[in-house]
Design a protein around this motif. Sequence first.
Motif, PDB file in Angstrom:
ATOM      1  N   SER A 224      51.381  57.050  59.138  1.00  0.00           N
ATOM      2  CA  SER A 224      51.721  56.061  58.083  1.00  0.00           C
ATOM      3  C   SER A 224      53.187  56.315  57.728  1.00  0.00           C
ATOM      4  O   SER A 224      53.709  57.393  57.953  1.00  0.00           O
ATOM      5  CB  SER A 224      50.810  56.268  56.876  1.00  0.00           C
ATOM      6  OG  SER A 224      50.830  57.643  56.544  1.00  0.00           O
ATOM      7  N   GLY A 225      53.818  55.336  57.216  1.00  0.00           N
ATOM      8  CA  GLY A 225      55.245  55.476  56.890  1.00  0.00           C
ATOM      9  C   GLY A 225      56.102  55.299  58.135  1.00  0.00           C
ATOM     10  O   GLY A 225      55.694  54.672  59.109  1.00  0.00           O
ATOM     11  N   ASP A 226      57.271  55.924  58.119  1.00  0.00           N
ATOM     12  CA  ASP A 226      58.226  55.715  59.209  1.00  0.00           C
ATOM     13  C   ASP A 226      57.699  56.340  60.513  1.00  0.00           C
ATOM     14  O   ASP A 226      57.346  57.527  60.557  1.00  0.00           O
ATOM     15  CB  ASP A 226      59.576  56.373  58.843  1.00  0.00           C
ATOM     16  CG  ASP A 226      60.587  56.177  59.956  1.00  0.00           C
ATOM     17  OD1 ASP A 226      61.271  55.129  59.955  1.00  0.00           O
ATOM     18  OD2 ASP A 226      60.630  57.037  60.855  1.00  0.00           O
ATOM     19  N   LEU A 227      57.644  55.532  61.555  1.00  0.00           N
ATOM     20  CA  LEU A 227      57.028  55.984  62.804  1.00  0.00           C
ATOM     21  C   LEU A 227      57.804  57.120  63.437  1.00  0.00           C
ATOM     22  O   LEU A 227      57.219  58.130  63.867  1.00  0.00           O
ATOM     23  CB  LEU A 227      56.932  54.818  63.788  1.00  0.00           C
ATOM     24  CG  LEU A 227      56.403  55.150  65.184  1.00  0.00           C
ATOM     25  CD1 LEU A 227      54.982  55.703  65.116  1.00  0.00           C
ATOM     26  CD2 LEU A 227      56.451  53.904  66.073  1.00  0.00           C
ATOM     27  N   THR A 228      59.128  57.019  63.495  1.00  0.00           N
ATOM     28  CA  THR A 228      59.913  58.075  64.146  1.00  0.00           C
ATOM     29  C   THR A 228      59.729  59.403  63.405  1.00  0.00           C
ATOM     30  O   THR A 228      59.463  60.445  64.002  1.00  0.00           O
ATOM     31  CB  THR A 228      61.403  57.683  64.181  1.00  0.00           C
ATOM     32  OG1 THR A 228      61.513  56.416  64.843  1.00  0.00           O
ATOM     33  CG2 THR A 228      62.241  58.728  64.907  1.00  0.00           C
ATOM     34  N   GLU A 229      59.798  59.304  62.068  1.00  0.00           N
ATOM     35  CA  GLU A 229      59.595  60.544  61.281  1.00  0.00           C
ATOM     36  C   GLU A 229      58.199  61.099  61.543  1.00  0.00           C
ATOM     37  O   GLU A 229      58.016  62.312  61.707  1.00  0.00           O
ATOM     38  CB  GLU A 229      59.792  60.253  59.786  1.00  0.00           C
ATOM     39  CG  GLU A 229      61.263  60.106  59.394  1.00  0.00           C
ATOM     40  CD  GLU A 229      61.422  59.626  57.957  1.00  0.00           C
ATOM     41  OE1 GLU A 229      62.498  59.112  57.627  1.00  0.00           O
ATOM     42  OE2 GLU A 229      60.431  59.740  57.192  1.00  0.00           O
ATOM     43  N   GLY A 230      57.230  60.194  61.632  1.00  0.00           N
ATOM     44  CA  GLY A 230      55.859  60.649  61.899  1.00  0.00           C
ATOM     45  C   GLY A 230      55.766  61.318  63.260  1.00  0.00           C
ATOM     46  O   GLY A 230      55.102  62.343  63.420  1.00  0.00           O
ATOM     47  N   GLY A 231      56.471  60.755  64.244  1.00  0.00           N
ATOM     48  CA  GLY A 231      56.462  61.341  65.584  1.00  0.00           C
ATOM     49  C   GLY A 231      57.125  62.706  65.593  1.00  0.00           C
ATOM     50  O   GLY A 231      56.622  63.668  66.185  1.00  0.00           O
ATOM     51  N   VAL A 232      58.232  62.807  64.880  1.00  0.00           N
ATOM     52  CA  VAL A 232      58.958  64.093  64.814  1.00  0.00           C
ATOM     53  C   VAL A 232      58.108  65.147  64.105  1.00  0.00           C
ATOM     54  O   VAL A 232      57.970  66.283  64.570  1.00  0.00           O
ATOM     55  CB  VAL A 232      60.315  63.894  64.098  1.00  0.00           C
ATOM     56  CG1 VAL A 232      60.954  65.238  63.778  1.00  0.00           C
ATOM     57  CG2 VAL A 232      61.245  63.048  64.960  1.00  0.00           C
ATOM     58  N   ALA A 233      57.467  64.725  63.021  1.00  0.00           N
ATOM     59  CA  ALA A 233      56.605  65.675  62.273  1.00  0.00           C
ATOM     60  C   ALA A 233      55.465  66.154  63.161  1.00  0.00           C
ATOM     61  O   ALA A 233      55.116  67.342  63.169  1.00  0.00           O
ATOM     62  CB  ALA A 233      56.059  64.983  61.020  1.00  0.00           C
ATOM     63  N   PHE A 234      54.899  65.234  63.934  1.00  0.00           N
ATOM     64  CA  PHE A 234      53.794  65.607  64.835  1.00  0.00           C
ATOM     65  C   PHE A 234      54.297  66.598  65.883  1.00  0.00           C
ATOM     66  O   PHE A 234      53.640  67.605  66.186  1.00  0.00           O
ATOM     67  CB  PHE A 234      53.229  64.357  65.509  1.00  0.00           C
ATOM     68  CG  PHE A 234      51.981  64.618  66.335  1.00  0.00           C
ATOM     69  CD1 PHE A 234      52.085  64.888  67.700  1.00  0.00           C
ATOM     70  CD2 PHE A 234      50.729  64.614  65.737  1.00  0.00           C
ATOM     71  CE1 PHE A 234      50.955  65.150  68.456  1.00  0.00           C
ATOM     72  CE2 PHE A 234      49.589  64.865  66.503  1.00  0.00           C
ATOM     73  CZ  PHE A 234      49.707  65.144  67.871  1.00  0.00           C
ATOM     74  N   ALA A 235      55.504  66.349  66.404  1.00  0.00           N
ATOM     75  CA  ALA A 235      56.073  67.262  67.427  1.00  0.00           C
ATOM     76  C   ALA A 235      56.283  68.652  66.821  1.00  0.00           C
ATOM     77  O   ALA A 235      55.956  69.673  67.432  1.00  0.00           O
ATOM     78  CB  ALA A 235      57.390  66.681  67.943  1.00  0.00           C
ATOM     79  N   LYS A 236      56.787  68.714  65.598  1.00  0.00           N
ATOM     80  CA  LYS A 236      57.009  70.008  64.953  1.00  0.00           C
ATOM     81  C   LYS A 236      55.684  70.744  64.759  1.00  0.00           C
ATOM     82  O   LYS A 236      55.586  71.963  64.976  1.00  0.00           O
ATOM     83  CB  LYS A 236      57.702  69.808  63.601  1.00  0.00           C
ATOM     84  CG  LYS A 236      59.176  69.441  63.742  1.00  0.00           C
ATOM     85  CD  LYS A 236      59.831  69.237  62.403  1.00  0.00           C
ATOM     86  CE  LYS A 236      61.335  68.961  62.560  1.00  0.00           C
ATOM     87  NZ  LYS A 236      61.955  68.531  61.283  1.00  0.00           N
ATOM     88  N   LYS A 237      54.663  69.968  64.424  1.00  0.00           N
ATOM     89  CA  LYS A 237      53.336  70.572  64.207  1.00  0.00           C
ATOM     90  C   LYS A 237      52.842  71.188  65.533  1.00  0.00           C
ATOM     91  O   LYS A 237      52.331  72.304  65.571  1.00  0.00           O
ATOM     92  CB  LYS A 237      52.365  69.494  63.706  1.00  0.00           C
ATOM     93  CG  LYS A 237      51.013  70.023  63.234  1.00  0.00           C
ATOM     94  CD  LYS A 237      50.231  68.948  62.468  1.00  0.00           C
ATOM     95  CE  LYS A 237      49.955  67.720  63.326  1.00  0.00           C
ATOM     96  NZ  LYS A 237      49.145  66.681  62.636  1.00  0.00           N
ATOM     97  N   LEU A 238      53.038  70.460  66.623  1.00  0.00           N
ATOM     98  CA  LEU A 238      52.619  70.957  67.947  1.00  0.00           C
ATOM     99  C   LEU A 238      53.266  72.307  68.218  1.00  0.00           C
ATOM    100  O   LEU A 238      52.618  73.255  68.654  1.00  0.00           O
ATOM    101  CB  LEU A 238      53.086  70.000  69.049  1.00  0.00           C
ATOM    102  CG  LEU A 238      52.498  68.622  69.149  1.00  0.00           C
ATOM    103  CD1 LEU A 238      53.108  67.877  70.339  1.00  0.00           C
ATOM    104  CD2 LEU A 238      50.986  68.693  69.290  1.00  0.00           C
ATOM    105  N   LEU A 239      54.573  72.379  67.921  1.00  0.00           N
ATOM    106  CA  LEU A 239      55.315  73.617  68.205  1.00  0.00           C
ATOM    107  C   LEU A 239      54.808  74.737  67.308  1.00  0.00           C
ATOM    108  O   LEU A 239      54.521  75.842  67.753  1.00  0.00           O
ATOM    109  CB  LEU A 239      56.814  73.378  67.993  1.00  0.00           C
ATOM    110  CG  LEU A 239      57.466  72.379  68.959  1.00  0.00           C
ATOM    111  CD1 LEU A 239      58.898  72.055  68.507  1.00  0.00           C
ATOM    112  CD2 LEU A 239      57.456  72.910  70.387  1.00  0.00           C
TER     113      LEU A 239
END
Length: 690
Positions: A178-193
């Motif tokens: 939800s919210g900004d897609l790019t930010e959501g994608g970046v947050a998801f990537a950080k979570k993966l790491l």
Amino acid sequence: MTAINPVTDLDVREGIAVLTLNSPPVNALSGAVRDGLHDGFQKAINDPAVKAIVLVCAGRTFIAGADITELGTGAKGASLPDVQSMMEASPKPIVAAIHGTALGGGLEVALCCHYRVAVATAQLGLPEVKLGLLPGAGGTQRLPRIVGPEMAMEMMCLGDPLVAPEALKVGLCDEIVSGDLTEGGVAFAKKLLAEKRPLVRVRDNDSRVTPARGKPEIFASFRKTHERKNRGFLAPEYIIRCVEAAVNLPFDDGIKREAELFRELLSGPQSAAQRYMFFAERQAAKIPDVPADTPLIPINRAGVLGAGTMGGGITMNLVNVGIPVTIVETSQEALDRGLKVIRTNYENTARKGRLTQADVETRMGLITPSLDMQALASADMVVEAVFENMELKKEIFRKLDAICKPGAILATNTSALDINAIAAQTKRPEYVIGTHYFSPANVMKLVEVVRGDKTAKNVIATAMALSKRIGKIGVLSGVCYGFIGNRMLFGRNVQANRTILEGASPARVDKVLTDFGFPMGPFAMSDLAGVDVGWNAKTSKGETLRDRLCEAGRRGQKTNAGYYDYKPGDRTPIPNEDVVAMIREFAASKQIRQRDVSDAEILDRCLIPMVNEGAKILSEGIAIRASDIDTVWVHGYGWPVYRGGPMHWANSMGLDKLVARMQEFAADDAAFWTPAPMLAELAAKGGGFK
Ligand code: T1G
């Protein structure tokens, strides 16, 4: 931010690389986009500062597939399989961040990412089958490994996308953002790491396909279930074979099998026709003298006059998109019957799970029934759908003109009558237009939008936009008897009727046309519509075959007997030898020589007159372009889309051969078989319809 190429940027922040595609209108996988992906991923993977990569698209949508204009042209640019191999070999996690429609090659790229996130409104699908193709970039091998073979075949053979929440449920997507897609994608990537989650490669997971090994019945049952819908099409069968390969072969062998079958479809006539139709449908919306930015008249309230089959279907189309409709009839009984049919249609759809009961009530709540035309006064647009009689329509338009507010559009659903004569009954001819829906109006996608001599451009633009808003395809026609489709149908019926007098049976003619790919032949269609349409019992004297059929009570499905017999409540046509005998007797009374008319002759005698009439329709400016005529026939009459429409079919046959065929038939009726000037000229030049 680094510009990788004109359509691709790379930005690295806090160890996360964001690769952004920006190639309007739909980020299709053109050569430039493929190069951007290749070079962008290479740079990010080689950059020690980058720990993870997010792929996102600017504009209206994630990658919506291969660039269809480039397919089969050997266009330059990085190979998609090479890009996908680089992605899967990446030692750094790659996350696809999806919005809009991730379709075809777009979803296939996303399936080579390790993870996929999407906004809730995103759609994910593999619609290649609608282009006569199969997903040729690994989709047939990766999708079954996520959703299983049955669901994969369903998705790829029907071509309909999943919305993101459904995709999440079946594992096609890993998180809804939800919210900004790019930010959501970046947050998801950080979570993966942070969680040190593994690099998931779809190709490595066989757990969804191995259970299907040794179970050919899965594929046999799918083929059986979809046999009718897939009749005549190659692509669905090839998709099933690819899924069989996904189940039974190692991944790389399955990819080889997919590539082989993809190449065969891409080089075949069916995909050429279906890709032609993809663009034809979109071209139809382009009207040379009506600019794309013509202001539209807002249609917030509509009226429908007539609650019969057509009026009811039109009403459903409008309330389906939230437009309130006042529907007017002349009697309470007709009104009640009309509303009952609408409700029944909706409840049948709800029973199939495609609507909730709440949807049914919402839509029914948008319909206001009335017996008084005055109730139409505040409508922004009224569609007349009463009995096909010119005097009645003229009277109705005089009344509507007096009742409806200034600026309201007055549309008629007539299938053939003169729009100019109807418009002339009003003081607002510029607001009068034809909107010819095809029966059943809540199913068929075509609307013939008929412009009168005085119809204003904003009225035309509004009618075309409304067609698209209700999920239909509007094709603009000028005024002539029968407009585009029915005018061409007359020619086909003349020959179909002649061939049965010369020795072919109705069942044989119908079979030739259904084998060609039509859903129904002319005689079954006549029984459906009613053999007695336009027939008058009082004046009938057995002078025509139709007279004799109607006089014998054979008036079509409604009497369980027409050209065929019908069991009560069953629409299946049953050939009847008495009818054949009646035809033979009638032919003998007219001294018509009997002979064995070949299937090839039946087909050409039914289809070539349509092309000849189409050429006249083009020359007269009734249709703007040949592909509009093809769009009418594919979406209004069930011409098989894998044959592209009558004009496309004529081009494929070769206009010179078509004209030569007409000359063969001319011996029987030179006037009928005289080539239209445009057709003769193109044939002489060895050209084709543009
Ligand atoms: N390639 C080229 N042009 C495309 C395109 C495409 N894939 N999709 C759309 N356009 C153009 C379209 O012609 C129109 O152009 C404009 O974009 C807006 O489209 C390897 C081989 C994405 C749902 O089948 O379904 O991937 O008229 O009017 O109603 O396995 O377009 O403005 O000049 O339709 O909002 C698979 C096809 C390809 C998706 C948007 N992908 N596109 O609908 O706009 S094959 C598809 C659509 C493939 C791989 C295989 C829809 C849409 P213009 P539009 P829309």
